[in-house]
Design a protein around this motif. Structure first.
Motif, PDB file in Angstrom:
ATOM      1  N   ASP A 120       0.961  -1.076  -0.085  1.00 12.63           N
ATOM      2  CA  ASP A 120      -0.097   0.041  -0.129  1.00 12.63           C
ATOM      3  C   ASP A 120       0.782   1.506   0.026  1.00 12.63           C
ATOM      4  OD1 ASP A 120      -2.028  -1.614   0.184  1.00 12.63           O
ATOM      5  OD2 ASP A 120      -2.944  -1.150   1.906  1.00 12.63           O
ATOM      6  N   ARG A 121       0.353   2.312  -0.447  1.00  8.65           N
ATOM      7  CA  ARG A 121       0.787   3.611  -0.537  1.00  8.65           C
ATOM      8  C   ARG A 121       0.440   4.686   0.125  1.00  8.65           C
ATOM      9  NH1 ARG A 121      -1.025   4.033  -6.398  1.00  8.65           N
ATOM     10  NH2 ARG A 121      -2.854   3.249  -5.059  1.00  8.65           N
ATOM     11  N   THR A 122       1.145   5.456   0.527  1.00  5.53           N
ATOM     12  CA  THR A 122       0.789   6.993   1.323  1.00  5.53           C
ATOM     13  C   THR A 122       0.365   7.732   0.130  1.00  5.53           C
ATOM     14  OG1 THR A 122       1.806   6.830   3.447  1.00  5.53           O
ATOM     15  CG2 THR A 122       1.224   8.785   2.623  1.00  5.53           C
ATOM     16  N   ALA A 123      -0.754   8.284  -0.008  1.00  2.00           N
ATOM     17  CA  ALA A 123      -1.056   9.018  -1.095  1.00  2.00           C
ATOM     18  C   ALA A 123      -1.637  10.465  -0.566  1.00  2.00           C
ATOM     19  CB  ALA A 123      -2.424   8.790  -2.102  1.00  2.00           C
ATOM     20  N   ILE A 124      -1.201  11.422  -1.220  1.00  2.00           N
ATOM     21  CA  ILE A 124      -1.417  12.998  -0.728  1.00  2.00           C
ATOM     22  C   ILE A 124      -1.949  13.497  -1.863  1.00  2.00           C
ATOM     23  CG2 ILE A 124      -0.492  15.242  -0.064  1.00  2.00           C
ATOM     24  CD1 ILE A 124       1.890  13.368   1.237  1.00  2.00           C
ATOM     25  N   ALA A 125      -3.051  14.102  -1.892  1.00  2.00           N
ATOM     26  CA  ALA A 125      -3.726  14.913  -3.174  1.00  2.00           C
ATOM     27  C   ALA A 125      -4.038  16.257  -2.471  1.00  2.00           C
ATOM     28  CB  ALA A 125      -5.226  14.385  -3.380  1.00  2.00           C
ATOM     29  N   THR A 126      -3.717  17.321  -3.609  1.00  2.00           N
ATOM     30  CA  THR A 126      -3.914  18.602  -3.138  1.00  2.00           C
ATOM     31  C   THR A 126      -4.785  19.226  -4.301  1.00  2.00           C
ATOM     32  OG1 THR A 126      -1.781  18.793  -2.336  1.00  2.00           O
ATOM     33  CG2 THR A 126      -2.712  20.816  -2.903  1.00  2.00           C
ATOM     34  N   ARG A 127      -5.936  20.004  -3.804  1.00  2.00           N
ATOM     35  CA  ARG A 127      -6.746  20.933  -4.658  1.00  2.00           C
ATOM     36  C   ARG A 127      -6.882  22.060  -4.504  1.00  2.00           C
ATOM     37  NH1 ARG A 127     -12.590  22.070  -3.076  1.00  2.00           N
ATOM     38  NH2 ARG A 127     -12.818  20.975  -1.093  1.00  2.00           N
ATOM     39  N   GLN A 128      -7.266  23.100  -5.293  1.00  2.00           N
ATOM     40  CA  GLN A 128      -7.878  24.359  -5.055  1.00  2.00           C
ATOM     41  C   GLN A 128      -8.924  24.641  -5.751  1.00  2.00           C
ATOM     42  OE1 GLN A 128      -5.149  27.362  -6.368  1.00  2.00           O
ATOM     43  NE2 GLN A 128      -6.055  29.091  -5.191  1.00  2.00           N
ATOM     44  N   GLY A 129     -10.030  24.740  -5.044  1.00  2.00           N
ATOM     45  CA  GLY A 129     -11.440  24.771  -5.553  1.00  2.00           C
ATOM     46  C   GLY A 129     -11.683  23.567  -6.258  1.00  2.00           C
ATOM     47  N   PRO A 130     -12.431  23.705  -7.398  1.00  2.00           N
ATOM     48  CA  PRO A 130     -12.504  22.255  -8.233  1.00  2.00           C
ATOM     49  C   PRO A 130     -11.011  21.619  -8.654  1.00  2.00           C
ATOM     50  CG  PRO A 130     -13.096  24.025  -9.499  1.00  2.00           C
ATOM     51  CD  PRO A 130     -12.662  24.881  -8.187  1.00  2.00           C
ATOM     52  N   ALA A 131     -10.188  22.316  -8.885  1.00  2.00           N
ATOM     53  CA  ALA A 131      -9.035  22.009  -9.428  1.00  2.00           C
ATOM     54  C   ALA A 131      -8.194  20.691  -8.815  1.00  2.00           C
ATOM     55  CB  ALA A 131      -8.314  23.067 -10.335  1.00  2.00           C
ATOM     56  N   LEU A 132      -8.158  19.641  -9.304  1.00  2.00           N
ATOM     57  CA  LEU A 132      -6.976  18.850  -8.498  1.00  2.00           C
ATOM     58  C   LEU A 132      -5.422  19.129  -9.010  1.00  2.00           C
ATOM     59  CD1 LEU A 132      -6.800  16.560  -6.593  1.00  2.00           C
ATOM     60  CD2 LEU A 132      -6.803  14.877  -8.498  1.00  2.00           C
ATOM     61  N   LEU A 133      -4.668  19.741  -8.123  1.00  2.00           N
ATOM     62  CA  LEU A 133      -3.349  20.344  -8.589  1.00  2.00           C
ATOM     63  C   LEU A 133      -2.356  19.305  -8.710  1.00  2.00           C
ATOM     64  CD1 LEU A 133      -3.334  23.475  -6.517  1.00  2.00           C
ATOM     65  CD2 LEU A 133      -4.260  23.272  -8.610  1.00  2.00           C
ATOM     66  N   ARG A 134      -2.305  18.582  -7.889  1.00  2.00           N
ATOM     67  CA  ARG A 134      -1.108  17.593  -7.480  1.00  2.00           C
ATOM     68  C   ARG A 134      -1.542  16.210  -6.778  1.00  2.00           C
ATOM     69  NH1 ARG A 134       4.987  19.229  -6.109  1.00  2.00           N
ATOM     70  NH2 ARG A 134       4.292  19.174  -3.913  1.00  2.00           N
ATOM     71  N   ILE A 135      -0.985  15.033  -7.186  1.00  2.00           N
ATOM     72  CA  ILE A 135      -0.974  13.915  -6.581  1.00  2.00           C
ATOM     73  C   ILE A 135       0.514  13.376  -6.233  1.00  2.00           C
ATOM     74  CG2 ILE A 135      -1.396  11.483  -6.767  1.00  2.00           C
ATOM     75  CD1 ILE A 135      -3.859  13.050  -6.635  1.00  2.00           C
ATOM     76  N   ARG A 136       0.661  13.009  -4.942  1.00  3.69           N
ATOM     77  CA  ARG A 136       1.998  12.495  -4.748  1.00  3.69           C
ATOM     78  C   ARG A 136       1.787  11.252  -4.053  1.00  3.69           C
ATOM     79  NH1 ARG A 136       5.312  16.675  -0.979  1.00  3.69           N
ATOM     80  NH2 ARG A 136       6.944  14.786  -1.308  1.00  3.69           N
ATOM     81  N   VAL A 137       2.591   9.938  -4.443  1.00 11.11           N
ATOM     82  CA  VAL A 137       2.560   8.741  -3.781  1.00 11.11           C
ATOM     83  C   VAL A 137       3.871   8.478  -3.155  1.00 11.11           C
ATOM     84  CG1 VAL A 137       2.397   6.346  -4.431  1.00 11.11           C
ATOM     85  CG2 VAL A 137       0.899   8.125  -5.647  1.00 11.11           C
ATOM     86  N   LEU A 138       3.961   8.175  -1.945  1.00 15.67           N
ATOM     87  CA  LEU A 138       4.998   7.772  -1.290  1.00 15.67           C
ATOM     88  C   LEU A 138       4.918   6.434  -0.636  1.00 15.67           C
ATOM     89  CD1 LEU A 138       4.730  10.902   1.329  1.00 15.67           C
ATOM     90  CD2 LEU A 138       5.831  10.753  -0.772  1.00 15.67           C
ATOM     91  N   ARG A 139       6.197   5.782  -0.820  1.00 12.22           N
ATOM     92  CA  ARG A 139       6.332   4.271  -0.298  1.00 12.22           C
ATOM     93  C   ARG A 139       7.319   4.128   0.728  1.00 12.22           C
ATOM     94  NH1 ARG A 139       3.853   1.176  -4.292  1.00 12.22           N
ATOM     95  NH2 ARG A 139       3.627   2.222  -6.373  1.00 12.22           N
TER      96      ARG A 139
END
Length: 260
Positions: free
Chosen positions: A56-75
């Motif tokens: 399994d992964r640690t997932a980090i998602a960042t958004r501003q308003g409706p826009a998903l700006l970035r996805i980061r996946v850490l192991r």
């Protein structure tokens, strides 16, 4: 002409257990037709689904308003490394929004603390006065008539947003966009005898995909509304036990709505 009632109708109106097959929570077609939306000025928000075990992964998602700006996946990262990554993400999000560096501590960071995982980063961030918000998947939903638990409610908040075209994936690299679409389109749901929507267990979705839908959970947390702390008995007990709840409901009510 025959009418086949939906699972929702069978549960809520007829009061019977649905006979229809499981239904997709977020249809893939909706996700593939999402528009690119104009940039908005809301404070960014972050969702984090910490790794549980094994692959399994640690997932980090960042958004501003409706826009998903970035996805980061850490192991294979420990609590300190995940905490550092979340602090870096908050600083990056503040810069992307044109906010001063100190605003990073006022960006909501929703962390899944179900089963004790995520409590380490949550506790460290709160001790450093970041706006970390714990989310317990099995806790009571805001709308108890519609959903069986918080996890189902978060998934359906994403469904409604996608259905109304209030999500923008256009800023993501193609590989990340494809991952988000694949994972969000994977789970199915049923309606119980009381008409409440029940999203399948994460393990079942994991079996379908062949891996854990951690990115989708991070996205749900980034977009989700988890309610004010005193409206959720499980969350209230968790925060009070850790000494990180606002001193009173009155004090919390004076904070901006997106804080609580």
């Amino acid at each position: 002409m025959w009418y086949l009632p939906t699972a929702d109708f069978q549960g809520r109106v007829l009061g019977s257990f649905p006979t229809q097959a499981d239904e997709q929570v977020v249809p893939r077609g909706w996700l593939e037709r999402l528009p690119a939306l104009a940039k908005e000025t809301q404070v960014p928000e972050i969702g984090c689904d910490p790794a549980r075990f094994g692959k399994d992964r640690t997932a980090i998602a960042t958004r501003q308003g409706p826009a998903l700006l970035r996805i980061r996946v850490l192991r294979q990262m420990d609590n300190l490394q995940v905490t550092a990554a979340l602090k870096e993400e908050a600083a990056w999000a503040a810069a992307q929004a044109g906010l001063p560096p100190e605003a990073a501590k006022r960006i909501p960071i929703r962390i899944d603390v179900t089963g004790g995982l995520g409590t380490g980063p949550y506790d460290i961030l709160r001790s450093e006065e970041y706006l970390a918000i714990p989310v317990i998947a099995g806790s009571a939903p805001i709308d108890k008539e519609q959903f069986v638990n918080k996890r189902s409610e978060l998934w359906f908040q994403t469904r409604y947003r996608v259905q109304e075209k209030r999500m923008d994936l256009s800023r993501l690299p193609q590989v990340d966009r494809e991952t988000v679409v694949r994972e969000l389109a994977a789970p199915k749901y049923k309606v119980d005898g009381r008409g409440r929507k029940v999203v399948e267990e994460k393990q079942k979705t994991k079996d379908t995909l062949g891996y854990s839908p951690d990115v989708a959970d991070g996205v749900n947390l980034a977009y989700g509304h988890v309610g004010r702390w005193w409206e959720d008995a499980d969350l209230k007990a968790y925060l009070v036990a850790r000494g990180s709840a606002p001193a009173s409901e009155a004090a919390a009510s004076r904070l901006p709505a997106w804080v609580t």
